[in-house]
Design an enzyme around this catalytic site. Structure first.
Site, mmCIF file in Angstrom:
data_model
loop_
_atom_site.group_PDB
_atom_site.id
_atom_site.type_symbol
_atom_site.label_atom_id
_atom_site.label_comp_id
_atom_site.label_asym_id
_atom_site.label_seq_id
_atom_site.Cartn_x
_atom_site.Cartn_y
_atom_site.Cartn_z
ATOM 1 C CG ASN A 9 -1.871 -1.114 1.433
ATOM 2 O OD1 ASN A 9 -2.419 -1.429 0.293
ATOM 3 N ND2 ASN A 9 -2.388 -1.348 2.500
ATOM 4 C CB ALA A 10 0.549 4.637 -1.062
ATOM 5 N N GLY A 37 1.199 -1.396 4.038
ATOM 6 C CA GLY A 37 0.682 -2.571 3.375
ATOM 7 C C GLY A 37 1.372 -3.739 4.512
ATOM 8 C CE LYS A 38 -3.480 -5.275 8.699
ATOM 9 N NZ LYS A 38 -2.884 -4.363 9.544
ATOM 10 N N GLY A 217 0.586 -5.870 22.741
ATOM 11 C CA GLY A 217 0.793 -4.514 22.848
ATOM 12 C C GLY A 217 1.740 -4.259 24.001
ATOM 13 C CB SER A 218 2.278 -1.838 26.731
ATOM 14 O OG SER A 218 0.982 -2.029 27.420
ATOM 15 C CG ASP A 241 2.503 5.865 13.901
ATOM 16 O OD1 ASP A 241 1.629 5.042 14.125
ATOM 17 O OD2 ASP A 241 2.563 6.312 12.497
ATOM 18 C CB ALA A 244 4.045 -1.121 10.743
ATOM 19 C CB ALA A 245 3.973 -2.200 16.347
ATOM 20 N N GLY A 246 2.865 -4.582 14.776
ATOM 21 C CA GLY A 246 2.605 -5.816 14.553
ATOM 22 C C GLY A 246 3.261 -6.704 13.475
ATOM 23 C CG ASP A 247 2.651 -5.029 9.531
ATOM 24 O OD1 ASP A 247 1.752 -5.815 9.616
ATOM 25 O OD2 ASP A 247 2.219 -4.005 8.976
ATOM 26 N N GLY A 282 4.917 6.559 10.820
ATOM 27 C CA GLY A 282 4.746 6.071 9.605
ATOM 28 C C GLY A 282 4.877 4.286 9.766
HETATM 29 O O1 RIB Z 1 -0.380 -2.963 9.622
HETATM 30 C C1 RIB Z 1 -0.044 -1.540 9.203
HETATM 31 C C2 RIB Z 1 -0.431 -1.232 7.773
HETATM 32 O O2 RIB Z 1 -2.049 -1.894 7.619
HETATM 33 C C3 RIB Z 1 -0.405 -0.179 7.039
HETATM 34 O O3 RIB Z 1 0.735 -0.035 6.421
HETATM 35 C C4 RIB Z 1 -1.411 -0.026 6.062
HETATM 36 O O4 RIB Z 1 -1.123 -0.003 4.825
HETATM 37 C C5 RIB Z 1 -2.102 -1.296 6.443
HETATM 38 O O5 RIB Z 1 -2.080 -2.266 5.564
#
Ligand code: RIB
Length: 306
Positions: A9-10, A37-38, A217-218, A241, A244-247, A282
């Protein structure tokens, strides 16, 4: 070798004081446009961890797609299996509040045309870890998961955003990684309701042949594998922010297993990776690399068996 099959994604990121409620407009100042994007985030996380990583997915013939592919290349991710189609690159609108919490809406765009045929058979084998999420057509996920399993690959699904995992797919998956909401949704499909995330995971684990990892999470994370259950805490941080912590957790976890780490070691690294991603705005730009993760690893006690 990690093979990530998923979304690109953007991200349009709007820092705001408080997240808008339904029907409400909130005002902010500036916004950021960053790749996300995940799927792509997890590929970047694995690449920055140092794992040999390939990404398969779809983008549009547009600047958002080109920027995302450039960021994948910058993280040393092989993007040869990213195809360009007629639909525009997926786009996410992300509001981030003063506590770093977010609210995300995604227009799938080209991600909705992702198909398992993007991945040739020779990309799947016993040395492959396939990483899936839920932002592409689910039947294509399951097609690839079946092929990957038959080829002897390790298959990891990040059930995000939460969606139905068919009964015949659970045995194909080596790990399912969920956050607190996603584990509740997965458990509910088996009639397990009204439990806290750990209880829900315990009850679900008794019904599926798959190892479960739950991010808290924490509070850190839990892993429920065949032989043992592990708990790890989280670094103490001041989040900017959490996007994307999960990613980042998932990418680092997969990369750790892929390089031969055992489950507790991979969980330890993943927890640190997830926390570090909360320190900057971001998705992709904030994902930590291996050196940053290793530098903070000693601040977090290793996972404890439960
Ligand atoms: O997990 C975060 C992502 O979820 C973001 O980057 C967004 O694009 C969504 O896919």
């Amino acid at each position: 070798m990690i093979l990530v099959f998923g979304s690109i994604n953007a991200d349009l990121v709007f820092p705001v004081e408080t997240l808008p409620k339904p029907g409400e407009t909130v005002l902010g100042a500036d916004y950021l446009t960053v790749p996300g994007g995940k799927g792509a985030n997890q590929a970047v996380a694995a690449g920055r961890f140092g794992a040999p990583t390939r990404m398969a997915g779809m983008v549009g013939d547009d600047d958002f797609g080109r920027a995302a592919v450039a960021e994948l290349h910058a993280a040393k991710v092989d993007a040869a299996l990213v195809a360009t189609g007629g639909a525009p690159t997926g786009c996410a609108a992300i509001c981030v509040d003063a506590n770093g919490e977010n609210q995300i809406a995604v227009a799938g765009g080209a991600n909705r045309t992702v198909h398992a045929g993007l991945v040739p058979d020779d990309a799947l084998g016993p040395d492959t870890t396939v990483l899936l999420q839920m932002e592409v057509p689910l039947e294509e996920n399951w097609r690839l998961a079946d092929r990957a399993k038959a080829a002897g690959a390790r298959v990891i699904l990040n059930n995000a955003p939460a969606a139905h995992i068919p009964d015949d797919i659970w045995p194909v998956l080596d790990y399912v990684i969920c956050n607190e909401l996603e584990i509740a949704a997965a458990a509910e499909r088996f009639g397990i309701t009204g439990r806290d995330p750990e209880d829900a995971a315990d009850a679900l684990r008794a019904k599926v042949p798959t190892a479960l990892v739950v991010t808290l999470g924490s509070d850190g994370a839990l892993a429920l594998a065949h032989e043992a259950k592990w708990r790890v805490g989280a670094l103490k941080i001041d989040p900017v922010d959490t996007t994307a912590a999960g990613d980042s957790f998932v990418g680092a976890f997969a990369a750790g297993l892929d390089e031969g780490q055992d489950l507790p070691d991979a969980l330890h690294h993943a927890s640190v990776a997830g926390a570090l991603t909360c320190l900057a705005a971001g998705a992709m730009p904030s994902i930590a690399d291996r050196a940053a993760i290793d530098a903070r690893l000693g601040e977090l006690s290793p996972p404890r068996p439960q």
